[in-house]
Design an enzyme around this catalytic site. Structure first.
Site, PDB file in Angstrom:
ATOM      1  N   LYS A  35       0.843  -1.202   0.000  1.00 28.62           N
ATOM      2  CA  LYS A  35       0.000   0.000   0.000  1.00 28.62           C
ATOM      3  C   LYS A  35       0.876   1.249   0.000  1.00 28.62           C
ATOM      4  CE  LYS A  35      -4.251  -1.646   2.058  1.00 28.62           C
ATOM      5  NZ  LYS A  35      -4.662  -2.211   3.301  1.00 28.62           N
ATOM      6  N   CYS A 270     -20.298  -2.119   4.594  1.00 34.24           N
ATOM      7  CA  CYS A 270     -20.777  -1.435   5.802  1.00 34.24           C
ATOM      8  C   CYS A 270     -22.127  -1.936   6.305  1.00 34.24           C
ATOM      9  CB  CYS A 270     -20.830   0.063   5.546  1.00 34.24           C
ATOM     10  SG  CYS A 270     -19.246   0.721   5.012  1.00 34.24           S
TER      11      CYS A 270
HETATM   12  C1  UGA Z   1     -22.784   3.517   3.943  1.00 33.16           C
HETATM   13  C2  UGA Z   1     -23.405   4.806   4.491  1.00 33.16           C
HETATM   14  O1  UGA Z   1     -24.265   5.379   3.504  1.00 33.16           O
HETATM   15  C3  UGA Z   1     -22.325   5.813   4.885  1.00 33.16           C
HETATM   16  O2  UGA Z   1     -22.919   6.970   5.484  1.00 33.16           O
HETATM   17  C4  UGA Z   1     -21.369   5.150   5.906  1.00 33.16           C
HETATM   18  O3  UGA Z   1     -20.333   6.034   6.304  1.00 33.16           O
HETATM   19  C5  UGA Z   1     -20.763   3.917   5.248  1.00 33.16           C
HETATM   20  O4  UGA Z   1     -21.838   3.006   4.904  1.00 33.16           O
HETATM   21  C6  UGA Z   1     -19.834   3.281   6.231  1.00 33.16           C
HETATM   22  O5  UGA Z   1     -20.284   2.742   7.228  1.00 33.16           O
HETATM   23  O6  UGA Z   1     -18.613   3.409   6.083  1.00 33.16           O
HETATM   24  P1  UGA Z   1     -21.783   2.739   1.589  1.00 33.16           P
HETATM   25  O7  UGA Z   1     -21.885   1.371   2.134  1.00 33.16           O
HETATM   26  O8  UGA Z   1     -20.483   3.165   0.993  1.00 33.16           O
HETATM   27  O9  UGA Z   1     -22.102   3.843   2.739  1.00 33.16           O
HETATM   28  O10 UGA Z   1     -22.871   2.936   0.455  1.00 33.16           O
HETATM   29  P2  UGA Z   1     -24.418   3.352   0.405  1.00 33.16           P
HETATM   30  O11 UGA Z   1     -24.579   4.372  -0.627  1.00 33.16           O
HETATM   31  O12 UGA Z   1     -24.967   3.648   1.733  1.00 33.16           O
HETATM   32  O13 UGA Z   1     -25.088   2.019  -0.177  1.00 33.16           O
HETATM   33  C7  UGA Z   1     -25.128   0.803   0.584  1.00 33.16           C
HETATM   34  C8  UGA Z   1     -26.013  -0.213  -0.115  1.00 33.16           C
HETATM   35  O14 UGA Z   1     -27.378   0.180  -0.020  1.00 33.16           O
HETATM   36  C9  UGA Z   1     -25.740  -0.369  -1.617  1.00 33.16           C
HETATM   37  O15 UGA Z   1     -25.817  -1.729  -1.962  1.00 33.16           O
HETATM   38  C10 UGA Z   1     -26.858   0.403  -2.272  1.00 33.16           C
HETATM   39  O16 UGA Z   1     -27.176  -0.041  -3.565  1.00 33.16           O
HETATM   40  C11 UGA Z   1     -27.990   0.118  -1.294  1.00 33.16           C
HETATM   41  N1  UGA Z   1     -29.086   1.113  -1.358  1.00 33.16           N
HETATM   42  C12 UGA Z   1     -28.839   2.415  -1.046  1.00 33.16           C
HETATM   43  C13 UGA Z   1     -30.364   0.693  -1.692  1.00 33.16           C
HETATM   44  O17 UGA Z   1     -30.608  -0.501  -1.956  1.00 33.16           O
HETATM   45  N2  UGA Z   1     -31.374   1.621  -1.717  1.00 33.16           N
HETATM   46  C14 UGA Z   1     -31.164   2.929  -1.418  1.00 33.16           C
HETATM   47  O18 UGA Z   1     -32.139   3.717  -1.463  1.00 33.16           O
HETATM   48  C15 UGA Z   1     -29.864   3.332  -1.092  1.00 33.16           C
END
Ligand code: UGA
Length: 472
Positions: A35, A270
């Site tokens: 890294k 996450c």
């Molecule tokens: C998530 C949180 O949104 C962040 O705020 C947090 O900091 C992060 O986890 C973490 O714990 O580090 P992330 O996992 O990167 O972020 O992505 P998201 O955009 O939240 O999406 C997560 C999942 O939910 C994806 O599979 C996405 O497709 C799904 N999703 C999201 C849905 O199925 N429907 C929605 O309306 C939104």
């Protein structure tokens, strides 16, 4: 606090370090030499390729390169920092679902045995309440063993950025939460964040509340998604459209319109891990969280239901069938395949004897898939660097849309000659797109789009109401 050292050069550590380096001197410590070398190569302009894909990260690292020093040496990492930010992984322990805190403890031990001056340590990794106090103990003990005069305050500062939008999330976060008990450390850290963000964004709390706020936020968002996915099944049964239902819900400011997209389940590094960790943690304290438990179980149902729909459409037999899968990252714009629902679906297709042709616009996502499924590669699994690259090689395939990438918002049937079915795991196609496909003889399966798929049988619904919903 001019000198900041990050422990951990993963998604959170490196993106945050790149951002903080806009205003401070930053050392990024990671024991992994690969890294460190990769970051050095990017800083020197030798390559654009990093071990993680995040839009804008390489550019920001280069822009702030004078303030960034990657190292794998503890002496270097701990020479100067007034602030140490821990951003090491807390992966699930597979057998229990607990977050594995061992990397944090190792970091605390390393700091305790090398640090010779006062500093504040903030835990950015997602952790259960109590972790910062535990690390405080570890540090105190280790400093004592080393005979160091250093005094260290340990607090929590959870990260809320999302993959794919990390750089924007870091520039303008919804909030910066800091949990610290030591008053002087509180003042210093508050000043540190005020140099980067507006006063109204910073929330100072006690340590346990800050730690819990991260788990609570992720669990809330995950629950919201499972709730919508449950409703989507009802939409299919009654001939309603989940997109219209959630649009209506979202227009109420008490509900809000974000995170109401139905699909085949949430994935990533996450939500699945953190909901499990929170539920397990609470259960261990005899405070069960039935809603979080239900969100976890409901997420599996959402994925299974989608897979079952595919199987049912082929009468349960996928042997020799051809599928095109667009999007394998757990969401658009990432190379991260951890708990990707698209990969789960793909795994089932392969197990059932189908051949899958994969395209993802993120090269790293394709590379990761090729590594993870090496044994199927070239036999039943093929990857492509263009969306229609597989078209001349497949005959009457079905297309599965696996994430929300903008490229997938329309489907051109012409390059394929014909397409059997489009299975839209994230409901990315508009009603107009779906109608155009159906007119071209392509079947469509989304999630909860009863109006488009005609899955509702209105006469049955009316009969059901007549039978059960009238008194006398
Ligand atoms: C998530 C949180 O949104 C962040 O705020 C947090 O900091 C992060 O986890 C973490 O714990 O580090 P992330 O996992 O990167 O972020 O992505 P998201 O955009 O939240 O999406 C997560 C999942 O939910 C994806 O599979 C996405 O497709 C799904 N999703 C999201 C849905 O199925 N429907 C929605 O309306 C939104």
């Amino acid at each position: 606090m001019q000198n900041v050292t990050f422990f951990g050069a993963g998604y959170v550590g490196l993106t945050t370090a790149a951002h903080v380096a806009g205003t401070h001197k930053v050392v990024v410590y990671d024991p992994d030499e690969v890294k460190r070398t990769a970051i050095e190569a990017v800083l020197e302009g030798d390559t654009d390729h990093l071990y993680i894909h995040e839009a804008g990260l390489v550019e920001l690292l280069r822009k702030n390169k004078r303030n960034i020093h990657p190292t794998s040496t503890l002496d270097e990492a701990l020479e100067k920092p007034e602030l140490i930010i821990l951003a090491v992984g807390t992966p699930s322990i597979p057998e229990t679902g607990h977050a594995n805190l061992k990397y944090l403890v190792e970091a605390a031990q390393a700091i305790g045995s090398h640090l010779l001056h006062d500093a504040v340590v903030l835990v950015k990794s997602t952790v259960p309440p109590g972790t910062s106090s535990m690390l405080d103990d570890v540090l105190f003990e280790q400093l004592g063993i080393a005979g160091s005069p250093a005094r260290v305050a340990v607090g929590a500062c959870p990260e809320f950025l999302a993959e794919g939008t990390a750089m924007a999330d870091l520039r303008t976060p919804y909030r910066v939460v800091v949990g610290l008990d030591d008053p002087q450390a509180q003042r210093e850290v508050h000043r540190f964040f005020r140099t980067m963000y507006g006063e109204g964004t910073i929330l100072m709390t006690d340590v346990a509340s800050a730690e819990l706020s991260k788990h609570a936020s992720n669990a809330m968002l995950a629950t919201r998604i499972t709730f919508v996915n449950d409703l989507a099944r009802l939409c299919e049964a009654v001939g309603a459209d989940i997109k219209a239902v959630t649009r209506a819900m979202g227009m109420d400011p008490r509900i809000g319109s974000k995170f109401l997209n139905a699909g085949f389940g949430y994935g990533g590094s996450c939500f699945p891990k953190d909901t499990r960790a929170l539920a397990t943690f609470a259960r261990g304290l005899h405070v069960p969280l039935p809603i979080v438990e239900a969100a976890i179980a409901g997420n599996e149902v959402a994925t299974e239901r989608f897979t079952q729909n595919i199987l049912a459409s082929y009468n349960g037999d996928l042997t020799g069938e051809q599928f095109v899968l667009w999007g394998v990252g757990f969401k658009a714009g990432t190379d991260d395949l951890r708990d990707s629902r698209a990969v789960e679906v793909m795994r089932t297709l392969l197990e059932r004897g189908a051949t899958v042709h994969v395209y993802d616009p993120v090269a790293g996502a394709r590379r990761n898939l090729e590594e993870d499924f090496e044994s199927a590669l070239g036999h039943h699994l093929f990857t492509y660097d263009s969306q229609y690259g597989m078209a001349p090689l497949v005959d009457h395939p079905s297309i599965i849309i696996g994430n929300e990438d903008n490229q997938f918002r329309s489907v051109d049937v012409a390059p394929f000659g014909s397409v059997r079915t489009v299975f839209d795991g994230k409901n990315v196609l508009s009603a107009e797109e779906v109608l155009a496909l159906q007119e071209a003889g392509v079947q469509y399966h989304g999630v909860g789009r009863g109006t488009l798929t005609g899955s509702a049988s209105r006469p049955d619904l009316v009969a059901y109401l007549r039978h059960h919903y009238m008194d006398g």
